[in-house]
Design an enzyme around this catalytic site. Structure first.
Site, PDB file in Angstrom:
ATOM      1  N   LYS A  11     -18.021 -21.490   3.446  1.00 15.75           N
ATOM      2  CA  LYS A  11     -17.745 -20.088   3.119  1.00 15.75           C
ATOM      3  C   LYS A  11     -17.775 -19.830   1.602  1.00 15.75           C
ATOM      4  CE  LYS A  11     -15.082 -19.172   7.352  1.00 15.75           C
ATOM      5  NZ  LYS A  11     -13.836 -18.568   7.914  1.00 15.75           N
ATOM      6  N   TYR A  51     -19.638 -11.789  13.124  1.00 17.38           N
ATOM      7  CA  TYR A  51     -18.234 -11.772  13.546  1.00 17.38           C
ATOM      8  C   TYR A  51     -17.938 -10.633  14.526  1.00 17.38           C
ATOM      9  CZ  TYR A  51     -16.610 -15.472  10.409  1.00 17.38           C
ATOM     10  OH  TYR A  51     -16.379 -16.687   9.799  1.00 17.38           O
ATOM     11  N   PHE A  59      -8.055  -8.079  10.842  1.00 25.27           N
ATOM     12  CA  PHE A  59      -8.636  -8.725   9.666  1.00 25.27           C
ATOM     13  C   PHE A  59     -10.159  -8.575   9.567  1.00 25.27           C
ATOM     14  CE2 PHE A  59      -8.047 -12.153  12.893  1.00 25.27           C
ATOM     15  CZ  PHE A  59      -9.365 -12.560  13.061  1.00 25.27           C
ATOM     16  N   THR A  93      -6.950 -22.849  11.513  1.00 23.57           N
ATOM     17  CA  THR A  93      -7.436 -21.644  10.824  1.00 23.57           C
ATOM     18  C   THR A  93      -6.616 -21.355   9.568  1.00 23.57           C
ATOM     19  OG1 THR A  93      -8.046 -20.757  12.995  1.00 23.57           O
ATOM     20  CG2 THR A  93      -7.952 -19.197  11.143  1.00 23.57           C
ATOM     21  N   ARG A 104      -9.623 -27.782   5.657  1.00 20.38           N
ATOM     22  CA  ARG A 104      -8.827 -26.592   5.334  1.00 20.38           C
ATOM     23  C   ARG A 104      -7.518 -26.948   4.630  1.00 20.38           C
ATOM     24  NH1 ARG A 104     -10.369 -23.222  10.828  1.00 20.38           N
ATOM     25  NH2 ARG A 104     -11.992 -21.911   9.918  1.00 20.38           N
ATOM     26  N   ASN A 114     -10.847 -19.699   4.066  1.00 15.53           N
ATOM     27  CA  ASN A 114     -10.477 -21.029   4.563  1.00 15.53           C
ATOM     28  C   ASN A 114     -11.647 -22.002   4.606  1.00 15.53           C
ATOM     29  OD1 ASN A 114     -11.756 -19.878   6.701  1.00 15.53           O
ATOM     30  ND2 ASN A 114     -10.051 -20.032   8.141  1.00 15.53           N
ATOM     31  N   HIS A 117     -16.452 -22.447   8.554  1.00 12.13           N
ATOM     32  CA  HIS A 117     -16.503 -21.927   9.925  1.00 12.13           C
ATOM     33  C   HIS A 117     -17.056 -23.022  10.825  1.00 12.13           C
ATOM     34  CE1 HIS A 117     -17.513 -19.433  13.414  1.00 12.13           C
ATOM     35  NE2 HIS A 117     -18.617 -20.164  13.469  1.00 12.13           N
ATOM     36  N   GLU A 128     -24.528 -18.877  17.909  1.00 12.11           N
ATOM     37  CA  GLU A 128     -24.390 -18.856  16.444  1.00 12.11           C
ATOM     38  C   GLU A 128     -25.532 -19.601  15.760  1.00 12.11           C
ATOM     39  OE1 GLU A 128     -19.500 -18.459  16.432  1.00 12.11           O
ATOM     40  OE2 GLU A 128     -20.418 -20.291  15.655  1.00 12.11           O
TER      41      GLU A 128
HETATM   42  P1  ADP Z   1     -11.532 -20.040  13.225  1.00 17.19           P
HETATM   43  O1  ADP Z   1     -12.434 -19.836  12.027  1.00 17.19           O
HETATM   44  O2  ADP Z   1     -10.546 -21.157  12.992  1.00 17.19           O
HETATM   45  O3  ADP Z   1     -12.299 -20.211  14.516  1.00 17.19           O
HETATM   46  P2  ADP Z   1     -10.903 -17.320  14.119  1.00 17.19           P
HETATM   47  O4  ADP Z   1     -12.159 -17.398  14.920  1.00 17.19           O
HETATM   48  O5  ADP Z   1      -9.651 -16.945  14.826  1.00 17.19           O
HETATM   49  O6  ADP Z   1     -10.626 -18.732  13.371  1.00 17.19           O
HETATM   50  O7  ADP Z   1     -11.085 -16.296  12.915  1.00 17.19           O
HETATM   51  C1  ADP Z   1     -12.308 -16.216  12.225  1.00 17.19           C
HETATM   52  C2  ADP Z   1     -12.017 -16.147  10.763  1.00 17.19           C
HETATM   53  O8  ADP Z   1     -11.312 -14.939  10.479  1.00 17.19           O
HETATM   54  C3  ADP Z   1     -11.096 -17.240  10.198  1.00 17.19           C
HETATM   55  O9  ADP Z   1     -11.769 -18.457   9.922  1.00 17.19           O
HETATM   56  C4  ADP Z   1     -10.589 -16.582   8.941  1.00 17.19           C
HETATM   57  O10 ADP Z   1     -11.563 -16.609   7.887  1.00 17.19           O
HETATM   58  C5  ADP Z   1     -10.397 -15.137   9.404  1.00 17.19           C
HETATM   59  N1  ADP Z   1      -9.035 -14.914   9.905  1.00 17.19           N
HETATM   60  C6  ADP Z   1      -8.494 -15.363  11.062  1.00 17.19           C
HETATM   61  N2  ADP Z   1      -7.214 -14.968  11.212  1.00 17.19           N
HETATM   62  C7  ADP Z   1      -6.925 -14.253  10.087  1.00 17.19           C
HETATM   63  C8  ADP Z   1      -5.752 -13.568   9.622  1.00 17.19           C
HETATM   64  N3  ADP Z   1      -4.619 -13.563  10.326  1.00 17.19           N
HETATM   65  N4  ADP Z   1      -5.826 -12.949   8.421  1.00 17.19           N
HETATM   66  C9  ADP Z   1      -6.968 -12.948   7.681  1.00 17.19           C
HETATM   67  N5  ADP Z   1      -8.113 -13.558   8.078  1.00 17.19           N
HETATM   68  C10 ADP Z   1      -8.088 -14.212   9.252  1.00 17.19           C
HETATM   69 MG    MG Z   2     -13.525 -18.855  15.490  1.00 20.33          MG
END
Ligand code: ADP
Ligand code: MG
Length: 140
Positions: A11, A51, A59, A93, A104, A114, A117, A128
């Site tokens: 990212k 997304y 978010f 996450t 992370r 973070n 992805h 994807e």
């Molecule tokens: P992951 O990337 O671990 O699969 P998610 O698919 O739930 O997590 O979320 C996608 C992305 O959205 C996260 O990697 C992060 O960049 C962002 N994100 C997730 N939850 C939050 C939150 N509570 N606040 C801000 N950004 C978030």
């Molecule tokens: Mg995800």
């Protein structure tokens, strides 16, 4: 266990801090092969499309801004159990909840920025990967 492919994205927070090499070393050390890779900057629309599954989340708008705010490295990782293995290497996450030694935990700035992805299932991995790569770009 089967050989799988998963989509990974390094990212903008990580490319900005020159962490691409360190992150790739973690994948390769863990036995994940980088079979496709390119550095791009997503448009806002491309970020929204990627997304779309999160469109209803609070978010979403900030996330789309962030993911199109700078260069990312999109890549396809291949290996035994690659989807779950990559999720394990990435960590939770929210870096505050991530295990020691995960990407992370070690590199993420916060729950949004973070660093990486990773696809979360075989179905999303296939979708994807095809969002960014054509079949001819996957050199297994
Ligand atoms: P992951 O990337 O671990 O699969 P998610 O698919 O739930 O997590 O979320 C996608 C992305 O959205 C996260 O990697 C992060 O960049 C962002 N994100 C997730 N939850 C939050 C939150 N509570 N606040 C801000 N950004 C978030
Ligand atoms: Mg995800």
């Amino acid at each position: 266990m089967a050989v799988e492919r998963t989509l990974s994205i390094i990212k903008p927070d990580a490319t900005r801090r020159h962490l691409t090499g360190q992150i790739n070393a973690r994948f390769e050390t863990a036995g994940l092969r980088i079979i496709a890779q390119k550095r791009i900057q997503m448009t806002r629309a491309q970020s929204e499309g990627f997304y779309a599954v999160h469109a209803e989340r609070a978010f979403y708008n900030n996330l789309c801004d962030f993911m199109s705010s700078g260069p990312v490295v999109v890549q396809v990782l291949e290996g035994e159990d690659a989807i779950q293995k990559n999720r394990d290497i990435m960590g939770a996450t929210n870096p505050a909840n991530a295990e020691d030694g995960t990407i992370r935990k070690d590199f993420a700035e916060n729950v949004e920025a973070n660093s990486v992805h990773g696809s979360d299932s075989p179905e999303t991995a296939a979708e994807e990967i095809s969002y960014f790569f054509s079949q001819i770009e996957l050199i297994g």
